[in-house]
Design a protein around this motif. Structure first.
Motif, PDB file in Angstrom:
ATOM      1  N   MET A   1      70.369 101.725  47.251  1.00 22.70           N
ATOM      2  CA  MET A   1      71.563 101.252  47.923  1.00 22.70           C
ATOM      3  C   MET A   1      71.170 100.180  48.919  1.00 22.70           C
ATOM      4  O   MET A   1      70.045 100.113  49.384  1.00 22.70           O
ATOM      5  N   SER A   2      72.104  99.284  49.216  1.00 21.90           N
ATOM      6  CA  SER A   2      71.825  98.168  50.112  1.00 21.90           C
ATOM      7  C   SER A   2      72.887  98.112  51.188  1.00 21.90           C
ATOM      8  O   SER A   2      73.931  98.740  51.102  1.00 21.90           O
ATOM      9  N   PRO A  15      76.769 101.132  47.880  1.00 22.99           N
ATOM     10  CA  PRO A  15      75.993 102.130  47.137  1.00 22.99           C
ATOM     11  C   PRO A  15      75.506 101.582  45.802  1.00 22.99           C
ATOM     12  O   PRO A  15      76.150 100.734  45.189  1.00 22.99           O
ATOM     13  N   ASP A  16      74.378 102.085  45.352  1.00 20.01           N
ATOM     14  CA  ASP A  16      73.890 101.705  44.027  1.00 20.01           C
ATOM     15  C   ASP A  16      74.820 102.242  42.942  1.00 20.01           C
ATOM     16  O   ASP A  16      75.015 101.613  41.905  1.00 20.01           O
ATOM     17  N   ILE A 598      84.660  95.328  42.002  1.00 11.06           N
ATOM     18  CA  ILE A 598      83.926  96.577  41.810  1.00 11.06           C
ATOM     19  C   ILE A 598      83.086  96.895  43.040  1.00 11.06           C
ATOM     20  O   ILE A 598      83.052  98.047  43.514  1.00 11.06           O
ATOM     21  N   LYS A 599      82.428  95.898  43.569  1.00 14.88           N
ATOM     22  CA  LYS A 599      81.592  96.104  44.754  1.00 14.88           C
ATOM     23  C   LYS A 599      82.425  96.605  45.922  1.00 14.88           C
ATOM     24  O   LYS A 599      82.050  97.573  46.608  1.00 14.88           O
ATOM     25  N   TYR A 606      82.819 105.049  48.837  1.00 13.55           N
ATOM     26  CA  TYR A 606      81.604 105.645  49.406  1.00 13.55           C
ATOM     27  C   TYR A 606      81.751 105.824  50.911  1.00 13.55           C
ATOM     28  O   TYR A 606      81.298 106.843  51.473  1.00 13.55           O
ATOM     29  N   PHE A 607      82.373 104.867  51.581  1.00 15.43           N
ATOM     30  CA  PHE A 607      82.624 105.000  53.016  1.00 15.43           C
ATOM     31  C   PHE A 607      83.475 106.239  53.301  1.00 15.43           C
ATOM     32  O   PHE A 607      83.171 107.037  54.191  1.00 15.43           O
ATOM     33  N   ALA A 608      84.542 106.421  52.536  1.00 16.05           N
ATOM     34  CA  ALA A 608      85.431 107.564  52.763  1.00 16.05           C
ATOM     35  C   ALA A 608      84.706 108.879  52.490  1.00 16.05           C
ATOM     36  O   ALA A 608      84.866 109.859  53.251  1.00 16.05           O
ATOM     37  N   LEU A 609      83.921 108.935  51.444  1.00 19.26           N
ATOM     38  CA  LEU A 609      83.170 110.155  51.143  1.00 19.26           C
ATOM     39  C   LEU A 609      82.224 110.501  52.282  1.00 19.26           C
ATOM     40  O   LEU A 609      82.108 111.677  52.679  1.00 19.26           O
ATOM     41  N   ARG A 610      81.552 109.506  52.817  1.00 16.37           N
ATOM     42  CA  ARG A 610      80.637 109.769  53.935  1.00 16.37           C
ATOM     43  C   ARG A 610      81.390 110.164  55.197  1.00 16.37           C
ATOM     44  O   ARG A 610      80.994 111.088  55.925  1.00 16.37           O
ATOM     45  N   ALA A 611      82.509 109.480  55.473  1.00 18.73           N
ATOM     46  CA  ALA A 611      83.273 109.780  56.690  1.00 18.73           C
ATOM     47  C   ALA A 611      83.827 111.199  56.661  1.00 18.73           C
ATOM     48  O   ALA A 611      83.957 111.842  57.720  1.00 18.73           O
ATOM     49  N   LEU A 612      84.143 111.706  55.472  1.00 18.38           N
ATOM     50  CA  LEU A 612      84.692 113.051  55.352  1.00 18.38           C
ATOM     51  C   LEU A 612      83.613 114.116  55.138  1.00 18.38           C
ATOM     52  O   LEU A 612      83.932 115.299  54.935  1.00 18.38           O
TER      53      LEU A 612
END
Length: 615
Positions: A1-2, A15-16, A598-599, A606-612
C-alpha cells in the motif's frame, strides 16, 4: 500500500487491494473496467452518422459510429477524457468541447467525421473561450453560448459573419433552434433567478425579440426542442405552473400554447417523434423512470413497457424505433432498441466483459419535518442478520436525485459489508417544485434535517449500527457531508467528502459565474447581501465541532468547488489536530479516467473501514 502526498495535509492511504479474497477483489474492479456506452446521437439529415461516448479505452472519450458499415472509431484521445460532443446536421463533422484538464473552460472544436482529433480546429474562431452555455448547429445558423466571470454572452454565425447578439451579467444560454432556422429560443435570468429561468424567442434575421414567456417568481420554464418539421414553429417547453414539471407546446408564431395533461404521478420530460405528431415522454417517479408515447392529436398516452429502473437517455429514429439506455441497481446498463412492433433488443454492446451485477434497492418512506422523505436502501446480498455498518450516500446537485440505477460505486460499498442508504432530501428533483425549492434561503441545513430523519429510521428499524454510520457524498453531497460532520457530530463515525464546498464564502469568490448566479438565487443574494446566511450554511463555520475522522478528495482544476476554499477547511482541521486525510488529483470536478475512479473509490472505502475499526 502507498500514501499520496498532498502539501502539508495528512495524505490519504491508497490500499494495494480492498479485499483479501481474489474473487471479490476482481469483481469490484471489473464493474468499473467493464465498457459502458451512451445512447448514440445521430446526425439529423444523415442518420447513419452517430456519435457516442464510451469508457472502452479506460478513459471516457468520444466515438463515431457509421451505421451502414457498422464501423466505430475513437474521435478524441485526451489524458483527462472528453464528455461533450454532437454531430453536425449533415453528418460531415463531429463537434466536441475542448477544455483544459477538466476545468470546463474552453471552446467547441470541429473535425471531419472520418478524421482523428489531429484534424480538429476551433469551430468558431471569432468566439472567445469560456464555460459552455448551449450550442445549436444548423445548416445556415450556428448559435453558441459562453459564460465567463463577466456573465453570459450569446453568439451566432450566419454565413461568414459571427456576431454577439446578447450579453447580460446573469445566467443565460442557447436553448433551441427551429428546423427552418428562422427562430432561436434562449433561456435567461434577467429577473434575477437563474434557478427559475424565463424564455425568449428571437428571429435569426436581426435577432429581434419575437416572443417572451415567463411564468413569474419561483416558476421556471425550460425550452426542450422545436418541432422537427420545417416551417413548424411549435416549441416543446417544461413548465411548473401546478407545482411540478409538466409539458406544454408553444406555437411561437401564433403565440398560442397547449398544456399537456399527462396523468402520471411525479414529473416528466419529452422529445418529439420525427413526424411531429407525438412525443416520447420520460416519466420520473420515486427514483425510477419509464418511457411513454403521447399522441398530440388524440392525447392518448401509451406505455413502452420498459422494466423498473432508470432510463439514461432516449430518442426516436425516423422509422419509429426508440433507442434508449436502461439499468437498475442490480443490472448493468445496456443500450437497447424498441421497434414499433414491441420487439426490444440490445442495440450496442461495448467490447469486453459485461459488468458483474449487484444487489437491488428497496424503498423507504420516512416522515420528516418537511414531509415524507424517499430513500433507496441496499443491503449486501450475503449480509448477516442484525444492524450493519451503513453509508449514507448523499447525491450532488442539489437539484438531482438518486435512482434505481446501476452503480459500480454503490456496489463496492456493498461488497465491503456496508448497507447503503441514498436520501432524496428536500432539494431533490422528481418530487415536485415545493420539495425542490424548500432549501431556498437555508441550503444545507434543510437537507440535513431530512438526512437526520432517515438516519433515525435506519437505526430504529435495525438496518444500521448507530456507532458505525458514515456520511458520504461528492459535490453538493460532499458539501452536505462536511456540514453534517459539524452540525450532527454525534451521528457520524466517519465522513467522506469528494470535491465539496467547504468554505462557502471563499467558494463563491472563486467559482464559475454560472454557479455564482445559482447561489445568489438559492441563498437570496451574494455573500455581501446576506452574509449571515452564508455563514450559517457553510461547513467551515462548524469545523471546530467535527469529531469524526474526515477524508476529503479534490481536483486541482475544479471550477465548481475550487481548491482554495477546501484548503481553508483543511487548515482549520489541522490546527485542531483533528483526524483527517486528503487526496488531491490533477483534474476538475471529478475524473473521466477509470483507473483514477478506481483509485479514489478504494481510498474512500478503505478509509471508512479503518475509521470504523473494521480493518
Amino acid at each position: 500500500m502507498s500514501t499520496q502526498s498532498a502539501n502539508q495535509y495528512p495524505p490519504a492511504v491508497v490500499p494495494d487491494r480492498l479485499f483479501g479474497d481474489d474473487q471479490a477483489e476482481t469483481r469490484w474492479r471489473a464493474r468499473f473496467h467493464a465498457p459502458r456506452i451512451s445512447v448514440p446521437e445521430w446526425a439529423r439529415d444523415a442518420p447513419d452518422a452517430n456519435v457516442y461516448v464510451s469508457n472502452a479505452s479506460g478513459v471516457w472519450e468520444v466515438y463515431a459510429w457509421h451505421r451502414a458499415t457498422d464501423s466505430h472509431r475513437k474521435v478524441t484521445d485526451r489524458p483527462n477524457g472528453t464528455l461533450h460532443a454532437t454531430p453536425s446536421p449533415d453528418g460531415s463533422a463531429v463537434w466536441w468541447f475542448n477544455d483544459t484538464d477538466g476545468d470546463e473552460f474552453g471552446s467547441w472544436v470541429r473535425q471531419p467525421f472520418d478524421a482523428d482529433s489531429s484534424a480538429a480546429v476551433k469551430a468558431l474562431p471569432d468566439v472567445h473561450d469560456g464555460y459552455p452555455a448551449g450550442l445549436e448547429i444548423g445548416e445556415r445558423v450556428i448559435a453558441v453560448g459562453v459564460s465567463t466571470d463577466d456573465g453570459s454572452e450569446l453568439f451566432a454565425k450566419i454565413g461568414e459573419t459571427t456576431e454577439r447578439f446578447y450579453s447580460h451579467p446573469d445566467d443565460a444560454g442557447i436553448a433551441s433552434l427551429s428546423r427552418d432556422e428562422s427562430l432561436l429560443a434562449i433561456a435567461h435570468s434577467e429577473h434575477g433567478d437563474s434557478r427559475h429561468p424565463a424564455l425568449r424567442v428571437l428571429s435569426t434575421d436581426g435577432f429581434g425579440s419575437v416572443a417572451e414567456k415567463w411564468d413569474g417568481e419561483g416558476k421556471g420554464l425550460s425550452a426542450l426542442e422545436f418541432s422537427p418539421l420545417p416551417g413548424d414553429q411549435r416549441l416543446l417547453v417544461l413548465h411548473e405552473r401546478r407545482g411540478r414539471e409538466e409539458l406544454l407546446v408553444w406555437d411561437v408564431r401564433a403565440d398560442t400554447e397547449t398544456e399537456l395533461e399527462i396523468d402520471l404521478p411525479g414529473e416528466v420530460a419529452a422529445d418529439w417523434y420525427p413526424d411531429g405528431r407525438a412525443l416520447l415522454v420520460v416519466h420520473f417517479h420515486q427514483g425510477r423512470s419509464s418511457l411513454h408515447r403521447y399522441d398530440l392529436d388524440t392525447a392518448e398516452l401509451s406505455s413502452l413497457d420498459t422494466p423498473a429502473g432508470r432510463i439514461g437517455g432516449a430518442g426516436v429514429r425516423d422509422d419509429g424505433t426508440v433507442e434508449y439506455s436502461w439499468s437498475s441497481a442490480a443490472e448493468p446498463a445496456a443500450v437497447r432498441a424498441r421497434a414499433t412492433d414491441g420487439t426490444d433488443s440490445v442495440l450496442l454492446e461495448s467490447p469486453g466483459e459485461r459488468a458483474p451485477g449487484s444487489a437491488p434497492v428497496t424503498d423507504a418512506f420516512v416522515e420528516g419535518v418537511g414531509g415524507q422523505i424517499h430513500a433507496l436502501v441496499s443491503r449486501p446480498l450475503d449480509a448477516p442478520d442484525g444492524p450493519l455498518p451503513t453509508v449514507f450516500s448523499l447525491h450532488g446537485g442539489p437539484h438531482a436525485a438518486d435512482e434505481d440505477r446501476f452503480s459500480a460505486y454503490r456496489a463496492t460499498w456493498l461488497d465491503a459489508g456496508f448497507a447503503v442508504v441514498e436520501v432524496n432530501y428536500r432539494g431533490s428533483t422528481g418530487y415536485g417544485s415545493a420539495w425542490r425549492d424548500a432549501i431556498e434561503g437555508r441550503p444545507g441545513l434543510t437537507e440535513l434535517e431530512d438526512v437526520a430523519a432517515v438516519h433515525d429510521w435506519a437505526v430504529e428499524s435495525g438496518l444500521s449500527d448507530k456507532d458505525k454510520c458514515v456520511v458520504n457524498g461528492a459535490s453538493w453531497g460532499g458539501y452536505l457531508s462536511l456540514l453534517a460532520l459539524g452540525t450532527q457530530p454525534a451521528r457520524w463515525a466517519a465522513g467522506v467528502a469528494g470535491v465539496p464546498v467547504a468554505d462557502y464564502i471563499a467558494a463563491y469568490e472563486d467559482e464559475m459565474e454560472q454557479l455564482r448566479s445559482f447561489d445568489r438565487a438559492l441563498f437570496g443574494g451574494a455573500p455581501a447581501d446576506v452574509p449571515a446566511v452564508y455563514r450559517e450554511c457553510s461547513p467551515i463555520t462548524y469545523v471546530d465541532a467535527v469529531a469524526a475522522p474526515v477524508l476529503v478528495l479534490a481536483g486541482d482544476n475544479d471550477p465548481r468547488c475550487p481548491i482554495r476554499q477546501i484548503e481553508n477547511y483543511l487548515d482549520r482541521l489541522g490546527k485542531r489536530d483533528a483526524p483527517h486525510e486528503f487526496y488531491r488529483y490533477d483534474a476538475g470536478h471529478g475524473s473521466l479516467v477509470i483507473a483514477e475512479t478506481i483509485k479514489q473509490t478504494s481510498i474512500e472505502v478503505y478509509f471508512a473501514l479503518r475509521a470504523l475499526g473494521l480493518r
